[in-house]
Design an enzyme around this catalytic site. Structure first.
Site, PDB file in Angstrom:
ATOM      1  N   ASP A 137      -2.907 -11.111  -1.242  1.00  0.00           N
ATOM      2  CA  ASP A 137      -3.287 -10.525   0.052  1.00  0.00           C
ATOM      3  C   ASP A 137      -4.811 -10.272   0.047  1.00  0.00           C
ATOM      4  O   ASP A 137      -5.416 -10.099  -1.014  1.00  0.00           O
ATOM      5  CB  ASP A 137      -2.526  -9.201   0.183  1.00  0.00           C
ATOM      6  CG  ASP A 137      -2.596  -8.569   1.562  1.00  0.00           C
ATOM      7  OD1 ASP A 137      -1.612  -8.687   2.304  1.00  0.00           O
ATOM      8  OD2 ASP A 137      -3.632  -7.933   1.874  1.00  0.00           O
ATOM      9  N   HIS A 187       0.815  -1.228   0.000  1.00  0.00           N
ATOM     10  CA  HIS A 187       0.000   0.000   0.000  1.00  0.00           C
ATOM     11  C   HIS A 187       0.848   1.277   0.000  1.00  0.00           C
ATOM     12  O   HIS A 187       0.302   2.363  -0.159  1.00  0.00           O
ATOM     13  CB  HIS A 187      -0.923   0.040   1.220  1.00  0.00           C
ATOM     14  CG  HIS A 187      -1.883  -1.109   1.314  1.00  0.00           C
ATOM     15  ND1 HIS A 187      -2.784  -1.405   0.313  1.00  0.00           N
ATOM     16  CD2 HIS A 187      -2.087  -2.039   2.290  1.00  0.00           C
ATOM     17  CE1 HIS A 187      -3.504  -2.476   0.678  1.00  0.00           C
ATOM     18  NE2 HIS A 187      -3.093  -2.872   1.863  1.00  0.00           N
ATOM     19  N   ASP A 230      -3.398 -12.631   5.226  1.00  0.00           N
ATOM     20  CA  ASP A 230      -4.665 -12.182   5.818  1.00  0.00           C
ATOM     21  C   ASP A 230      -5.893 -12.716   5.086  1.00  0.00           C
ATOM     22  O   ASP A 230      -7.023 -12.452   5.499  1.00  0.00           O
ATOM     23  CB  ASP A 230      -4.727 -10.653   5.964  1.00  0.00           C
ATOM     24  CG  ASP A 230      -4.274  -9.904   4.735  1.00  0.00           C
ATOM     25  OD1 ASP A 230      -4.030 -10.548   3.695  1.00  0.00           O
ATOM     26  OD2 ASP A 230      -4.144  -8.667   4.810  1.00  0.00           O
ATOM     27  N   HIS A 244      -6.226  -7.669   0.795  1.00  0.00           N
ATOM     28  CA  HIS A 244      -6.473  -6.283   0.383  1.00  0.00           C
ATOM     29  C   HIS A 244      -5.901  -6.029  -1.022  1.00  0.00           C
ATOM     30  O   HIS A 244      -4.872  -6.613  -1.387  1.00  0.00           O
ATOM     31  CB  HIS A 244      -5.816  -5.314   1.374  1.00  0.00           C
ATOM     32  CG  HIS A 244      -6.301  -5.500   2.787  1.00  0.00           C
ATOM     33  ND1 HIS A 244      -5.692  -6.357   3.669  1.00  0.00           N
ATOM     34  CD2 HIS A 244      -7.345  -4.945   3.447  1.00  0.00           C
ATOM     35  CE1 HIS A 244      -6.338  -6.316   4.828  1.00  0.00           C
ATOM     36  NE2 HIS A 244      -7.349  -5.471   4.723  1.00  0.00           N
TER      37      HIS A 244
HETATM   38 ZN   LIG Z   1      -3.773  -7.159   3.598  1.00  0.00          ZN
END
Ligand SMILES: [Zn+2]
Length: 375
Positions: free
Chosen positions: A167, A131, A250, A169
């Site tokens: 991931d 990110h 995650d 996200h």
């Molecule tokens: Zn993540």
């Protein structure tokens, strides 16, 4: 050349603070577990160098890097710097190693790009900060080691690189960094409707990105569908010279921050399936907020890269590593015995829902021609 693991002791001593999801140890536990399994001969280990501000300036803005170093030194930021750089805001805390730790992750992934110059496999479990933005912190990420590693490959002259992100996200920082550069094709599988709320099925970043948003409850069978219906066909179409996999943990069922339901077999299956599709492979870590599931997942990925069979019951030294963990969230009160005694989860198969099939099919539409490979 056997696979190389790049780690650092900086992760053992460092925490984002007691109430933060990254209060937990992750890389240190994975490494302890790998060593307890006798899976890390010294010749396969490299200590991660810390990237210098000059190295980091390949992607990051010098004034942001200066602010990050200043914040580490003084352990505070001005309101103006907090607003501008998101330091001490949005879950990006002021903490003791807030420059040195991400700079070590970046140095590790940049070293991985260098070590794979002529081909090879490198695992950097401390990497995967997908990110991070050029000029601000985002989503617990102060820097973006993945982007810096990919730029390292481009600087070597590679023109066809695949970045695969599993991931929970969306890998927004990496996708946006290469928005105007077709040499890097980014492919992200992530939970639909979760922060950062980007990465919809129609989001293609100028043509050389694909996103596969998946619903809550995403299971092993659905990941297999996505693997064979989109990830592998896209990889074969692109014929990449190098593949980087962001292997955030995650998306596992036990994770407290997402609602996907994979077992860690899914991560090993994806990594195992792509590892022969390019002469260069870097596998990063990423998210993951349950210390047992992160460590077991990444240790298993390292085993997979080395062709080791998953052990049935863990040897006593490995079990002791897992029994030594504490976790202040609900899952830590009464952890299931299997989190101490096994590495591989039981498989979590299920129905492959139509929404998953559609998302995988959509990712296959209108694939761009692979850029010419130079050299
Ligand atoms: Zn993540």
């Amino acid at each position: 050349m056997p696979p190389i693991l790049i780690g650092s002791e900086i992760y053992r001593r460092s925490s984002y603070g007691p109430k933060h999801p990254l209060a937990i140890p992750r890389v240190s536990v994975a490494l302890d577990l790998i060593r307890a399994l006798d899976w890390l001969p010294p010749a396969q280990y490299r200590d991660s160098p810390m990237a210098s501000p000059a190295d980091l300036a390949r992607f990051h803005a010098p004034d942001y890097l200066a602010a990050l170093q200043r914040a580490e030194a003084t352990q505070q930021v001005s309101p103006a710097e907090r607003d501008r750089f998101r330091l001490g805001a949005d879950g990006n805390p002021i903490y003791r190693e807030m420059f040195r730790r991400p700079a070590t992750s970046a140095g590790g992934t940049m070293l991985a790009a260098e070590l794979t110059r002529g081909g090879g496999i490198v695992h950097v479990p401390g990497g995967g900060t997908h990110h991070g933005r050029p000029d601000r912190a985002s989503g617990f990420c102060f820097l973006n080691d993945a982007v810096l590693g990919l730029l390292g490959w481009l600087d070597q002259g590679l023109t066809r690189v695949l970045y695969l992100d599993i991931d929970a996200h969306h890998g927004d920082g990496v996708q946006d960094a290469f928005h105007d550069d077709p040499r890097v094709f980014t492919l992200s599988v992530h939970e639909d409707g979760r922060w950062p709320f980007t990465g919809g099925a129609g989001d293609r970043a100028g043509g050389h990105a694909r996103n596969i948003p998946v619903p809550a409850g995403f299971n092993d069978s659905e990941m297999l569908w996505v693997l064979h219906g989109a990830i592998l066909p896209i990889a074969r179409h692109l014929r990449p010279q190098a593949i980087m996999v962001q292997c955030g943990a995650d998306a596992l069922e036990e994770d407290p921050l997402a609602r996907l339901c994979l077992s860690n077999n899914a991560h090993r299956t994806v990594v195992g399936a792509v590892m022969d599709l390019a002469p260069r492979l870097i596998v990063l870590g990423g998210g993951g907020y349950n210390p047992w599931s992160v460590a077991r997942c990444w240790a298993g990925v390292w085993g997979c890269l080395n062709g080791h069979a998953m052990p049935g019951r863990l040897p006593p030294a490995a079990e002791a590593v897992l029994r030594g963990l504490t976790f202040s969230r609900a899952a830590g009160r009464d952890p299931p015995e299997a989190w101490f005694t096994t590495l591989a989860d039981p498989p979590r198969p299920g129905v492959v829902r139509a929404v998953v099939r559609r998302a995988a099919a959509r990712a296959m539409e209108d694939l761009p021609a692979a850029p010419p490979a130079v050299p």
